[in-house]
Write a protein that holds these residues in place. Sequence first.
Motif, PDB file in Angstrom:
ATOM      1  N   ALA A 555      32.576  45.175  40.464  1.00  0.00           N
ATOM      2  CA  ALA A 555      33.695  44.572  39.957  1.00  0.00           C
ATOM      3  C   ALA A 555      33.296  42.972  39.891  1.00  0.00           C
ATOM      4  CB  ALA A 555      35.119  44.524  40.862  1.00  0.00           C
ATOM      5  N   TRP A 557      34.951  40.216  41.500  1.00  0.00           N
ATOM      6  CA  TRP A 557      35.654  39.577  42.297  1.00  0.00           C
ATOM      7  C   TRP A 557      35.235  37.961  42.528  1.00  0.00           C
ATOM      8  CZ3 TRP A 557      37.321  42.994  47.077  1.00  0.00           C
ATOM      9  CH2 TRP A 557      37.915  44.171  46.697  1.00  0.00           C
ATOM     10  N   ASN A 634      43.056  42.729  39.687  1.00  0.00           N
ATOM     11  CA  ASN A 634      42.262  43.960  40.308  1.00  0.00           C
ATOM     12  C   ASN A 634      40.832  43.466  40.209  1.00  0.00           C
ATOM     13  OD1 ASN A 634      41.279  46.280  41.344  1.00  0.00           O
ATOM     14  ND2 ASN A 634      41.725  47.441  39.515  1.00  0.00           N
ATOM     15  N   THR A 635      40.056  43.655  39.109  1.00  0.00           N
ATOM     16  CA  THR A 635      38.766  43.364  38.968  1.00  0.00           C
ATOM     17  C   THR A 635      38.498  41.703  39.172  1.00  0.00           C
ATOM     18  OG1 THR A 635      38.948  43.305  36.629  1.00  0.00           O
ATOM     19  CG2 THR A 635      38.358  45.291  37.336  1.00  0.00           C
TER      20      THR A 635
END
Length: 749
Positions: A555, A557, A634-635
């Motif tokens: 992802a 983050w 989220n990501t």
Amino acid sequence: MISKICGNGILRVVAMIVLYGTVVNGQNARDVVKGNLIQFNDNGAWCWYQDERAVVDKARGRLIVGSDASDNGVGGSPRNGDIDAVIFDLQNRQAERYALMEGGTNFGGCDDHHAPAFLVMPDGRYLAFYAGHNSNNNSYWRFFYTDRWGIEHAFNWNNIPGGTDFRTTYSNLFYLAAEDKLYNIARTYARSPNLMVSTDSGQNWSYGGLLTEPDVSIGYVNGYFKYWSSGVDRIDFVATEHHPRDYNTSIYHGYMKNGQSFKSDGTLLDSDITDKTAPKPADFTLVFGANTRVNGDLMSRCWAIDLAAYDDGTIATIFKARVNDDPNHPSNDPDHAFFYARYDGATWTSTYLGKAGKKMYSSEQDYVGLGALHPNDPEVIFISTPFDPRDDAALGVREILKGVTADHGATWTWTPITQKSVRDNFRPIVPSWDENNTALLWWRGTYLSAQNFDAAVVGIIECNSETVERMHYVDATAANTFLTNGSPLITTGPDANMGAADDRWHERTGFGNGNSVLTSAEVSGENAPVLKTQMIVSEAGTYDVWINFWANPTADWRIKAGLAADRMQLFRQMACKQVEADDHDTALTLTSSGNTFLYQAYLGRVRVAANETLNVYVDDHAIQTGTSGTRIGNTARTWYDGVSYAKVNTAVVSVAEHKKISNEFVLRQNSPNPFKPSTTITYSLPKAAHVTVKVYNLLGREVATLTDQQTPAGTHQVIWNAQSAPSGIYFYKISVGNFSKTKKMILLQ
């Protein structure tokens, strides 16, 4: 097996292997880096035909790094095409970013060919040059004054005698002390390298001539050149005839000195480089010829990568070649190999290094990860490759590996610098510094084209005089973490669920050290307030400081953090390294469910008194990469999990403690250089001898004798205190029997 190419054939030699790996809590880690990974710019990349892309100001303790930004990276379209100069303070290890040209204003946006070249001037100013990628006829430059870049100037190549017939690309910037001239070399007239010259410290520039001309124009351009200069009296170069996609190119070497150009052995080729007639690239000394067979494999369509010349007279280059590609019917996606070549004063000898992989994107068949020579150590190189040179194992992405030779380049021992990376590591460079300090820089991310990438400029700095103790971890809790105004941090939770999209920090349990992490943007985009984590450092000293955060390597983050509220950087997983076992003085939780790992971002270096409070500032940044303001959850989430710090110990380290004394007479570069008012000169003797070290000014007049006596074998130092001497360029010379060596130094009063 690897093969060494000699003048009369091929000698097989075996590559030595150094194993390096890591396991975190029984699982294979990702994004492992050997060394302290530093982010210099969160959005940037460079091409490789402009130099120097990074320079060290040894007098002021700064590293200057250039790059070009993309709208596919951090900041989105407002940063698209920014030509950046980052000034990194080597004392506090923090960076300041400046845009030399915002948005590539004159060039139409992003292109890694726009990256600037830098020079630390004799008077201490920084000079930056940059040009478009066939965008217009100009080369642009600015000076840096203490804390700002000055106004932009332009040199129009169409104003040279007879004008130019091709738009300008690249900047290669050098100062030759023996001539007291500045040179910038750009591709322009005749699609070839042309020189512009300044004799008044860069205030005014004039045409300096054509370095080479083509025998015939074929395809896109007429030759690609890499340059190197010690800054004293010559500029070396390696070149091809044309672009390798248009021509079956070879590699050639030559140099320019006193307005003339020469082959490797000193044979004069051009007695006057100031006009528009010049030798052809193929007139210079052949380093490696197209259609050479190595271990039965056909090598063709070569491209120069890096070049350096050393104190002992050695000249070295790294280049790439296509492997088993039909020269008459070239492939659109050939295999490539890396080579190293060394000139010993009489002969060029080449060594196969390993696979370089396939092309980096569809329209450039010859783009590979590249490599770098260590400019202060002829026995060290770095390459970016998707194949392990020790056994040809596929690595999945391009990794950085360090090669060390003990036999002048015939064999290499390899150690990974990066390992198990999620993103590619591209185009390493090593700016000239000194034998006890190394800055290895590269960019890391996704490369779609020269005009479209998502990458960050990163690197490691190694100082032989420093040792860093194991890190000490401080968990972020309600007892030590507050809002920046001192108000208590009131989170949602604690619970094991994702936090709501409410612009507040959430304490999520079941993860992290201390069994909880502070989270934001888990569901959708949020803008939680800036936090301040405080800790008491019991022992006085200098400390490196890191922020810890969790990330899913697949992802995006991230965390935003810094040592001051107004000096925070955005750190994404792709530009950071995972925390490894034994990094800290206590065991930490390093992995968790959901393919999450503990990552770490370096914030800088601080000096603290005993029992002083250390503050670290933390924020989320849920802005979708490639945009300037689109929130996303989220990501792009943030999971904050505390601070780490480690004491830095510094000792005076002699050359002999880190490097064997040469079996030859050696004179090393003075340090610091430039200097004020004193500098240290180091030299090595293989046996006892009578030694003289003298200092001369630009006119050749002797101004000081630093030693004139019988001296035992070993490494020795002399100090020149130049307090009464005027600012300027000086030369120091060692004489030992029939051996003598001269180097340049710069005094700034």
